[in-house]
Design a protein around this motif. Sequence first.
Motif, PDB file in Angstrom:
ATOM      1  N   PHE A   1       7.415 -61.901  32.915  1.00  0.00           N
ATOM      2  CA  PHE A   1       6.346 -62.522  32.191  1.00  0.00           C
ATOM      3  C   PHE A   1       5.568 -61.201  32.022  1.00  0.00           C
ATOM      4  O   PHE A   1       5.129 -60.284  33.305  1.00  0.00           O
ATOM      5  CB  PHE A   1       5.863 -63.613  32.866  1.00  0.00           C
TER       6      PHE A   1
ATOM      7  N   GLU B   1      12.547 -61.645  25.368  1.00  0.00           N
ATOM      8  CA  GLU B   1      10.914 -62.020  25.314  1.00  0.00           C
ATOM      9  C   GLU B   1      10.262 -61.272  25.549  1.00  0.00           C
ATOM     10  O   GLU B   1       9.147 -61.024  25.034  1.00  0.00           O
ATOM     11  CB  GLU B   1      10.764 -63.619  26.539  1.00  0.00           C
ATOM     12  N   ILE B   2      10.470 -60.257  26.785  1.00  0.00           N
ATOM     13  CA  ILE B   2       9.827 -58.962  27.391  1.00  0.00           C
ATOM     14  C   ILE B   2      10.177 -58.433  25.967  1.00  0.00           C
ATOM     15  O   ILE B   2       8.980 -57.804  25.425  1.00  0.00           O
ATOM     16  CB  ILE B   2       9.584 -58.924  28.313  1.00  0.00           C
TER      17      ILE B   2
ATOM     18  N   HIS C   1       3.240 -70.023  26.611  1.00  0.00           N
ATOM     19  CA  HIS C   1       2.111 -69.410  27.693  1.00  0.00           C
ATOM     20  C   HIS C   1       1.179 -67.566  28.162  1.00  0.00           C
ATOM     21  O   HIS C   1       0.475 -67.716  27.978  1.00  0.00           O
ATOM     22  CB  HIS C   1       3.615 -68.631  28.991  1.00  0.00           C
ATOM     23  N   LEU C   2       1.859 -66.874  26.709  1.00  0.00           N
ATOM     24  CA  LEU C   2       1.224 -65.661  26.870  1.00  0.00           C
ATOM     25  C   LEU C   2       0.719 -65.902  25.488  1.00  0.00           C
ATOM     26  O   LEU C   2      -1.332 -65.501  26.117  1.00  0.00           O
ATOM     27  CB  LEU C   2       2.501 -64.480  25.731  1.00  0.00           C
TER      28      LEU C   2
ATOM     29  N   PHE D   1       7.764 -69.278  26.961  1.00  0.00           N
ATOM     30  CA  PHE D   1       7.214 -67.571  27.560  1.00  0.00           C
ATOM     31  C   PHE D   1       5.850 -67.467  25.928  1.00  0.00           C
ATOM     32  O   PHE D   1       4.988 -66.968  26.190  1.00  0.00           O
ATOM     33  CB  PHE D   1       8.465 -66.586  27.102  1.00  0.00           C
TER      34      PHE D   1
ATOM     35  N   GLU E   1      10.651 -58.253  22.846  1.00  0.00           N
ATOM     36  CA  GLU E   1      10.377 -59.288  21.619  1.00  0.00           C
ATOM     37  C   GLU E   1       8.661 -58.804  21.567  1.00  0.00           C
ATOM     38  O   GLU E   1       7.976 -58.275  20.287  1.00  0.00           O
ATOM     39  CB  GLU E   1      10.234 -60.382  21.341  1.00  0.00           C
ATOM     40  N   VAL E   2       7.783 -58.481  22.907  1.00  0.00           N
ATOM     41  CA  VAL E   2       6.937 -58.180  22.932  1.00  0.00           C
ATOM     42  C   VAL E   2       6.454 -56.930  22.778  1.00  0.00           C
ATOM     43  O   VAL E   2       5.396 -56.576  21.853  1.00  0.00           O
ATOM     44  CB  VAL E   2       6.438 -58.546  24.541  1.00  0.00           C
TER      45      VAL E   2
ATOM     46  N   SER F   1      11.917 -69.861  25.365  1.00  0.00           N
ATOM     47  CA  SER F   1      11.288 -68.551  25.065  1.00  0.00           C
ATOM     48  C   SER F   1      10.386 -69.060  23.933  1.00  0.00           C
ATOM     49  O   SER F   1       9.498 -68.569  23.926  1.00  0.00           O
ATOM     50  CB  SER F   1      12.448 -67.931  23.909  1.00  0.00           C
TER      51      SER F   1
ATOM     52  N   LEU G   1      -0.366 -60.656  19.066  1.00  0.00           N
ATOM     53  CA  LEU G   1       0.276 -60.962  20.390  1.00  0.00           C
ATOM     54  C   LEU G   1       0.191 -63.182  20.010  1.00  0.00           C
ATOM     55  O   LEU G   1       1.179 -63.596  20.066  1.00  0.00           O
ATOM     56  CB  LEU G   1       0.635 -60.700  21.791  1.00  0.00           C
TER      57      LEU G   1
ATOM     58  N   PHE H   1       3.027 -65.267  17.716  1.00  0.00           N
ATOM     59  CA  PHE H   1       3.647 -65.901  18.779  1.00  0.00           C
ATOM     60  C   PHE H   1       3.336 -67.835  18.815  1.00  0.00           C
ATOM     61  O   PHE H   1       3.531 -68.942  18.554  1.00  0.00           O
ATOM     62  CB  PHE H   1       3.213 -65.801  20.849  1.00  0.00           C
TER      63      PHE H   1
END
Lengths: 158, 118
Positions: free
Chosen positions: B59, B90-91, A61-62, A58, B93-94, A55, A130, A134
């Motif tokens: 992702f 995870e997505i 990366h984002l 992720f 959460e976005v 996590s 974001l 994050f």
Amino acid sequence: MPHRKPPTDQPAQQSEPRDAAEWRRELKLPSERGASRLITEDLLEQLGVHGWSPSDIFAIHLAAEEAIVNAIVHGNKLDPGKVVQVACVVSPTVARIEVADEGSGFDPSSVPDCRLEDRLDAPNGRGVMLMRTFMTRVEYNASGNRVLMEKQRPPAEG
Amino acid sequence: MATHRRIDVSKLGDVTIVRFLDKKILDEAGILELGAELFGLVELENRKSLLLNFAGVEFLSSAALGKLITLDRKVKSNKGRMKMSNIRPEILEVFQITKLNKIFDIRKDEAEAISAFA
């Protein structure tokens, strides 16, 4: 009889032990769509090597993807004469990514909050938010064409 | 029926089920293509009930979110309905961070989403 080449010809990052305390990489990316992959593939691998959770990987990366795409598309405006500089550091406790473009910069505080009721269905403007969510720390330089992002992980986590 | 490179499209009753062929939806050229294929379902094929099944998607970037928002608008203006399912944590959460869970109808799995169309 020909001898094999000594291993000293190999790039430095390959000859480092896999438990190296810190991985560093600096790279100039062309201002092309999709260029982020030139750094993110190695970054993701190194986050895994250094024990970051899926996590966290992720999230980093984002953030990296959003920052690099912003630099290429909004900063350098896909100008082939301009590059995006990316510097990464990954250790078991810190992931740091710095992204700089050659554009005129922007004021990150001018990006409207996409969570406001009347902005919820706007198709753009989520990348910076974001990144801030994050990562532990996100700082822009004064002109807004360089961003430093850092995610910290407590060493005793888990 | 249109040829798709980014999505797999099937039908169950009146519901059009869309699955994504890319594990990572981040390449901008791919996202443009994805958007065109999704919009075509509404604008060219007039599909009214869309279920986006995110199984296998690991992702997606904010550019992909933008396409989903635009798709949602097109579906609503076409008097259709759109639901999403099988979104990994995870997505999800976005979607929560960006409060998109307020405008998207997100269901746990395909079966729950299908029954919600009834």
